[in-house]
Design a protein around this motif. Structure first.
Motif, PDB file in Angstrom:
ATOM      1  N   VAL A   4       1.143  -1.217  -0.010  1.00  0.00           N
ATOM      2  CA  VAL A   4      -0.027   0.051  -0.002  1.00  0.00           C
ATOM      3  C   VAL A   4       0.756   1.360   0.097  1.00  0.00           C
ATOM      4  N   THR A   5       0.463   2.167  -0.660  1.00  0.00           N
ATOM      5  CA  THR A   5       1.271   3.561  -1.143  1.00  0.00           C
ATOM      6  C   THR A   5       0.606   4.681  -1.403  1.00  0.00           C
ATOM      7  N   ASN A   6       1.089   5.723  -1.202  1.00  0.00           N
ATOM      8  CA  ASN A   6       0.370   7.150  -1.343  1.00  0.00           C
ATOM      9  C   ASN A   6       0.191   7.393  -2.870  1.00  0.00           C
ATOM     10  N   VAL A   7      -1.028   7.496  -3.384  1.00  0.00           N
ATOM     11  CA  VAL A   7      -1.188   7.985  -4.771  1.00  0.00           C
ATOM     12  C   VAL A   7      -1.791   9.465  -4.959  1.00  0.00           C
ATOM     13  N   GLY A   8      -1.195  10.394  -5.449  1.00  0.00           N
ATOM     14  CA  GLY A   8      -1.490  11.653  -5.606  1.00  0.00           C
ATOM     15  C   GLY A   8      -1.448  12.485  -7.057  1.00  0.00           C
ATOM     16  N   ASP A   9      -1.699  13.794  -7.243  1.00  0.00           N
ATOM     17  CA  ASP A   9      -1.555  14.414  -8.306  1.00  0.00           C
ATOM     18  C   ASP A   9      -0.243  14.987  -8.418  1.00  0.00           C
ATOM     19  N   PHE A  48       4.406   8.219  -5.921  1.00  0.00           N
ATOM     20  CA  PHE A  48       5.721   8.864  -5.463  1.00  0.00           C
ATOM     21  C   PHE A  48       5.947   8.284  -4.189  1.00  0.00           C
ATOM     22  N   ASN A  49       6.806   7.786  -4.136  1.00  0.00           N
ATOM     23  CA  ASN A  49       7.189   7.033  -2.843  1.00  0.00           C
ATOM     24  C   ASN A  49       8.750   6.936  -2.542  1.00  0.00           C
TER      25      ASN A  49
END
Length: 160
Positions: A4-9, A48-49
């Motif tokens: 699980v990771t962050n997803v963003g613009d 982006f991680n």
């Protein structure tokens, strides 16, 4: 895929006040494929991680395919001065993972020297001379679509 990771613009979206969005890499990949098939869908965010390589063994194993430092910076010890050797060969390397479809990515920003490895696809770079640099938190696709041509220094934007 289950990580699980962050997803963003934009990178560091939460730090800039955007609502957090987390999902598994596998689910993100599935959604990205569906979005590419549906022309009416909005452009999805991107991953982006900076911790995936440290926290997930599957991602860490991918680093074996990327030589550090990259070949163009490798040199024999005899040819490097002490300061240059420290800057290139001995500094701690920050590894970050990013993944996204067309028109996603980082907006204009500043940072120190960096190099990127692209595993698949294409990457479009927009750059300004250092003394003309800007910082934006606008997602890349809407910035290029709505604001790039309106910049006072738009004629100085280099694209590759």
């Amino acid at each position: 895929g289950a990580t699980v990771t962050n997803v963003g613009d934009i990178p560091y979206a939460v730090e800039f006040g955007n609502a957090p969005n987390t999902e598994s890499v596998a689910n993100y990949m599935s959604e990205m494929q569906e979005a590419q098939r549906d022309a009416n869908n909005t452009i999805p965010g991107y991953i982006f991680n900076g911790n995936l390589f440290q926290s997930d063994p599957a991602f860490r194993s991918m680093l074996q395919d990327v030589p550090l430092p990259p070949p163009f910076l490798q040199a024999s010890n005899e040819s490097l001065s002490g300061l240059l050797r420290q800057m290139i060969l001995e500094q701690e390397t920050a590894t970050q993972f990013y993944l996204g479809p067309a028109y996603t990515g980082a907006p204009f920003h500043f940072h120190e020297d960096a190099w990127n490895a692209l595993a698949f696809g294409k990457k479009r770079w927009l750059m300004l001379p250092p003394n003309e640099g800007i910082y934006s938190t606008e997602p890349a696709y809407s910035f290029v679509r709505d604001k790039l041509g309106e910049l006072p220094n738009a004629s100085k934007v280099l694209q590759c």
